[in-house]
Design a protein around this motif. Structure first.
Motif, short mmCIF file in Angstrom:
data_model
loop_
_atom_site.label_atom_id
_atom_site.label_comp_id
_atom_site.label_asym_id
_atom_site.label_seq_id
_atom_site.Cartn_x
_atom_site.Cartn_y
_atom_site.Cartn_z
N ILE A 151 0.62 -1.44 0.07
CA ILE A 151 -0.33 0.30 -0.21
C ILE A 151 1.17 1.54 -0.42
N LEU A 152 2.14 1.45 0.69
CA LEU A 152 2.70 2.41 0.43
C LEU A 152 3.96 2.97 0.16
N GLY A 153 3.89 1.16 -1.05
CA GLY A 153 4.88 0.97 -1.21
C GLY A 153 6.68 1.42 -1.41
N THR A 154 6.86 0.17 -0.58
CA THR A 154 7.85 -0.22 -0.23
C THR A 154 8.38 -1.56 0.40
N ARG A 155 7.50 -2.37 -0.80
CA ARG A 155 7.81 -3.60 -0.80
C ARG A 155 9.39 -3.60 -1.82
N VAL A 156 9.78 -4.15 -1.33
CA VAL A 156 11.50 -4.65 -2.78
C VAL A 156 12.29 -5.21 -2.85
N ILE A 157 11.58 -6.33 -3.94
CA ILE A 157 12.11 -7.11 -4.34
C ILE A 157 13.22 -7.66 -4.42
N ASN A 166 1.19 -13.48 -3.94
CA ASN A 166 0.21 -13.11 -4.14
C ASN A 166 0.43 -11.23 -2.59
N PRO A 167 0.25 -10.55 -3.14
CA PRO A 167 0.84 -9.32 -2.07
C PRO A 167 -0.75 -9.02 -0.70
N LEU A 168 -0.88 -10.27 -0.76
CA LEU A 168 -2.35 -10.99 0.37
C LEU A 168 -0.40 -11.32 1.27
N GLY A 169 -0.19 -12.15 0.08
CA GLY A 169 1.49 -13.04 1.32
C GLY A 169 0.07 -14.29 2.14
N ILE A 170 -0.69 -14.65 1.51
CA ILE A 170 -1.10 -16.35 2.20
C ILE A 170 -1.51 -16.54 0.61
N THR A 171 -1.44 -17.73 0.48
CA THR A 171 -1.46 -19.23 -0.37
C THR A 171 -2.79 -19.27 -1.29
N LEU A 172 -3.37 -19.01 -2.65
CA LEU A 172 -4.47 -18.87 -2.65
C LEU A 172 -4.50 -19.53 -4.44
N PRO A 173 -5.67 -19.79 -4.43
CA PRO A 173 -5.69 -20.59 -6.14
C PRO A 173 -5.58 -19.66 -6.88
N HIS A 174 -4.08 -20.19 -7.92
CA HIS A 174 -3.66 -19.68 -8.46
C HIS A 174 -4.57 -18.74 -9.44
N VAL A 175 -5.81 -18.36 -9.93
CA VAL A 175 -6.36 -17.38 -10.93
C VAL A 175 -6.36 -16.45 -9.60
N MET A 176 -6.60 -16.81 -8.09
CA MET A 176 -7.09 -15.12 -8.05
C MET A 176 -5.66 -14.79 -7.29
N ALA A 177 -4.85 -15.70 -7.48
CA ALA A 177 -3.09 -14.60 -7.19
C ALA A 177 -3.10 -13.73 -8.42
N GLN A 178 -3.38 -14.59 -9.65
CA GLN A 178 -2.89 -14.17 -10.58
C GLN A 178 -3.65 -12.39 -11.13
N ALA A 185 -0.25 -4.71 -9.69
CA ALA A 185 1.25 -3.84 -10.36
C ALA A 185 0.26 -2.97 -11.03
N ALA A 186 -1.01 -2.67 -10.67
CA ALA A 186 -1.66 -1.01 -11.59
C ALA A 186 -1.35 0.02 -10.80
N TYR A 187 -2.35 -0.62 -9.13
CA TYR A 187 -2.41 0.43 -8.67
C TYR A 187 -1.04 0.48 -7.10
N PHE A 188 -0.87 -0.78 -6.63
CA PHE A 188 0.11 -1.13 -5.45
C PHE A 188 1.66 -1.09 -6.02
N PRO A 189 1.91 -1.09 -7.28
CA PRO A 189 3.29 -1.93 -7.33
C PRO A 189 4.50 -2.17 -6.37
N ALA A 190 5.22 -3.09 -6.69
CA ALA A 190 6.09 -3.70 -6.05
C ALA A 190 7.55 -2.46 -6.83
N LYS A 191 8.32 -2.39 -6.03
CA LYS A 191 9.61 -2.38 -6.41
C LYS A 191 10.64 -3.21 -6.64
N TRP A 192 11.84 -3.24 -7.22
CA TRP A 192 12.73 -4.22 -7.58
C TRP A 192 13.86 -3.80 -7.13
N VAL A 193 14.51 -4.66 -6.72
CA VAL A 193 16.63 -4.21 -6.10
C VAL A 193 17.27 -4.11 -7.66
N GLU A 194 17.74 -3.01 -8.50
CA GLU A 194 18.38 -2.71 -9.22
C GLU A 194 19.83 -3.54 -9.52
#
Length: 204
Positions: A151-157, A166-178, A185-194
């Motif tokens: 939500i606050l843009g501080t997830r850096v992978i 998925n962003p909930l951090g809970i294992t979900l069925p593949h379709v729901m996770a996707q 990705a559209a509203y609360f994208p994670a950042k990646w280490v460059e």
């Protein structure tokens, strides 16, 4: 009751983010040491960071239990926060009050287990593994679930292996996770280490 409990979990996750960032890590100050309203907790936490960086994420303090001053400080702090929060929430919502107690106990269980079983941490809470072992330790503030980091843009992978399903951090069925991943990705994208490009890669 359940609505209050779920709301309490969200509030607790927000508190994780705030407390970790501003109390345990402290605020940067130009030319001065970091500031924390609870300096003893900040001191304890940075010692925890130094320990796990040297031992591949393992923290022997949890083996020692309350004999270790850092572990004792964590338990006491969580107990105080849980007691105060539960008391404040009780007149408003018994569910939120219960969530405060549950969240404190769950936080300690997850944090302790993660630093006793690093392989488990990589699989179950990769965001926290990233918090310690990533090049940037001032990110990935949530421990139990990564909600407010997204939500606050501080997830850096740092790598594909440390990306949760998925962003909930809970294992979900593949379709729901996707579906959640697309929304994130559209509203609360994670950042990646460059990735640093080497001279050889540039030439190639």
């Amino acid at each position: 009751m359940w609505k209050g409990f779920l709301a309490g979990l969200v509030v607790a996750n927000c508190f994780e983010w705030v407390a970790h960032k501003y109390i345990l890590h402290g605020t940067h100050r130009a030319g001065q040491r970091r500031y924390s309203p609870v300096p003893e907790s900040m001191k304890s936490h940075w010692e925890h960071h130094r320990e796990v960086r040297k031992t591949s994420f393992h923290d022997h303090g949890y083996v020692e239990g309350i004999r270790n001053w850092r572990t004792k400080n964590e338990i006491v702090s969580l107990a105080v926060v849980a007691t105060v929060a539960s008391g404040v929430f009780y007149p408003i919502s018994k569910g939120m009050s219960l969530a405060a107690l549950y969240s404190a106990a769950n936080y300690y269980y997850i944090h302790r287990r993660a630093h006793l079983e690093p392989e488990w941490a990589v699989k179950k809470i990769p965001w926290h593994y990233d918090h310690h072992m990533n090049s940037n330790q001032d990110a990935n503030w949530c421990v139990t679930k990564p909600w407010f980091d997204y939500i606050l843009g501080t997830r850096v992978i740092s790598s594909q292996e440390l990306q949760e399903q998925n962003p909930l951090g809970i294992t979900l069925p593949h379709v729901m996770a996707q579906g959640l991943n697309h929304l994130s990705a559209a509203y609360f994208p994670a950042k990646w280490v460059e990735k640093k490009v080497t001279v050889a890669e540039r030439v190639a």
